[in-house]
Write a protein that holds these residues in place. Sequence first.
Motif, short mmCIF file in Angstrom:
data_model
loop_
_atom_site.label_atom_id
_atom_site.label_comp_id
_atom_site.label_asym_id
_atom_site.label_seq_id
_atom_site.Cartn_x
_atom_site.Cartn_y
_atom_site.Cartn_z
N CYS A 141 0.46 9.27 5.48
CA CYS A 141 -0.20 8.09 6.02
C CYS A 141 -0.06 8.09 7.54
CB CYS A 141 0.38 6.81 5.42
SG CYS A 141 2.04 6.38 6.01
N GLU A 142 -0.77 7.19 8.20
CA GLU A 142 -0.78 7.18 9.67
C GLU A 142 0.62 7.00 10.24
OE1 GLU A 142 -2.85 4.82 13.43
OE2 GLU A 142 -3.62 4.53 11.41
N ASP A 179 -3.13 2.48 -5.69
CA ASP A 179 -2.69 1.29 -4.99
C ASP A 179 -3.00 0.00 -5.75
OD1 ASP A 179 -1.55 2.60 -2.87
OD2 ASP A 179 -3.29 2.42 -1.55
N GLN A 216 -8.18 10.64 -1.22
CA GLN A 216 -8.10 9.28 -0.71
C GLN A 216 -8.55 8.27 -1.77
OE1 GLN A 216 -6.57 7.05 1.26
NE2 GLN A 216 -7.33 8.06 3.11
N GLN A 235 -0.61 2.51 6.11
CA GLN A 235 -0.67 3.49 5.02
C GLN A 235 -1.98 4.28 5.05
OE1 GLN A 235 1.54 4.50 3.16
NE2 GLN A 235 0.55 5.62 1.52
N SER A 236 -2.92 3.88 5.92
CA SER A 236 -4.21 4.55 5.92
C SER A 236 -4.15 5.89 6.63
CB SER A 236 -5.26 3.66 6.61
OG SER A 236 -4.95 3.52 7.99
N THR A 237 -5.08 6.76 6.30
CA THR A 237 -5.19 8.04 6.98
C THR A 237 -6.62 8.53 6.88
OG1 THR A 237 -4.48 10.33 7.05
CG2 THR A 237 -4.44 9.27 4.90
N HIS A 283 0.82 -1.21 0.00
CA HIS A 283 0.00 0.00 0.00
C HIS A 283 0.86 1.27 0.00
CE1 HIS A 283 -3.49 -2.53 0.73
NE2 HIS A 283 -2.83 -3.10 1.70
N GLU A 312 5.11 7.11 3.04
CA GLU A 312 4.55 8.37 2.61
C GLU A 312 4.17 9.23 3.82
OE1 GLU A 312 1.63 8.26 -0.41
OE2 GLU A 312 2.78 6.89 -1.69
#
Length: 246
Positions: A75-76, A146, A139, A129-131, A9, A72
């Motif tokens: 990202c979280e 991805d 998003q 990789q989430s945010t 991701h 990145e």
Amino acid sequence: MKPLVWIQHGVLITYGAALDTALHRHHAIQLVWTRGASSCQWLGGSITGNLIIDSQVEHKLQLDEGWILLIEPQCELGLRLRQMIAGKEVVQFNHLLAPYINEQPKSNPNTQLTPLYSALNLCLSVDPQSTSTLDRRIQTLLTKLDRCLQGGCQKPARWRASDIANELAMSESRFRHLFRNEMGIAWRPYLRWRRLSCAITAMMSGYSATESAHLTGFADSAHLSRTFRAMFGISIQQARTLFSSK
């Protein structure tokens, strides 16, 4: 010891040895968790040990053996790293972890990386990789990018800013402004960064450098090689040694 590469991701993870890069810079925040000696040189000085190198910091890296994560910034995990470095370009985090790694990874890296994520207060049940802070439209765009990781790359022409703006029902200038505000980087260099990830995936699947370049929107293998060296500090030939080792 054979080096290993994973792409998850948008997070590029490597485990290897005897790395010695030229000066380079990239969009990602770089996390170095070393099993042996490591050192980073940049305009602000030099430092050794387990390191976090901020986005867009030009640097040289030497590593005896260990992990490198390219993450990145939005990202979280990237946001957590930004909190840790608190505006500094390069920081050492030896105080957070025992100075050793139990074993060389075999397949999925998450088991071996659990102590690292734990030290960063990141729950592995959450996609690193989430945010939740990005604009919904951005998003959605990142989710489409991805898909390249699962071998479903779309044709490079589909990623023109004008095409994306039309798809999002906004002007091209508005899209470019929104993307830069949300991601901290302009669309074109960000797309170049993501195409490098796609090129790595292609080479790991057995494509040549020339084939990978054409599949992912680079003019030719020379263009891919120049971009690769500028962002990673190693040649495409050195990179292929990594990608062919799995």
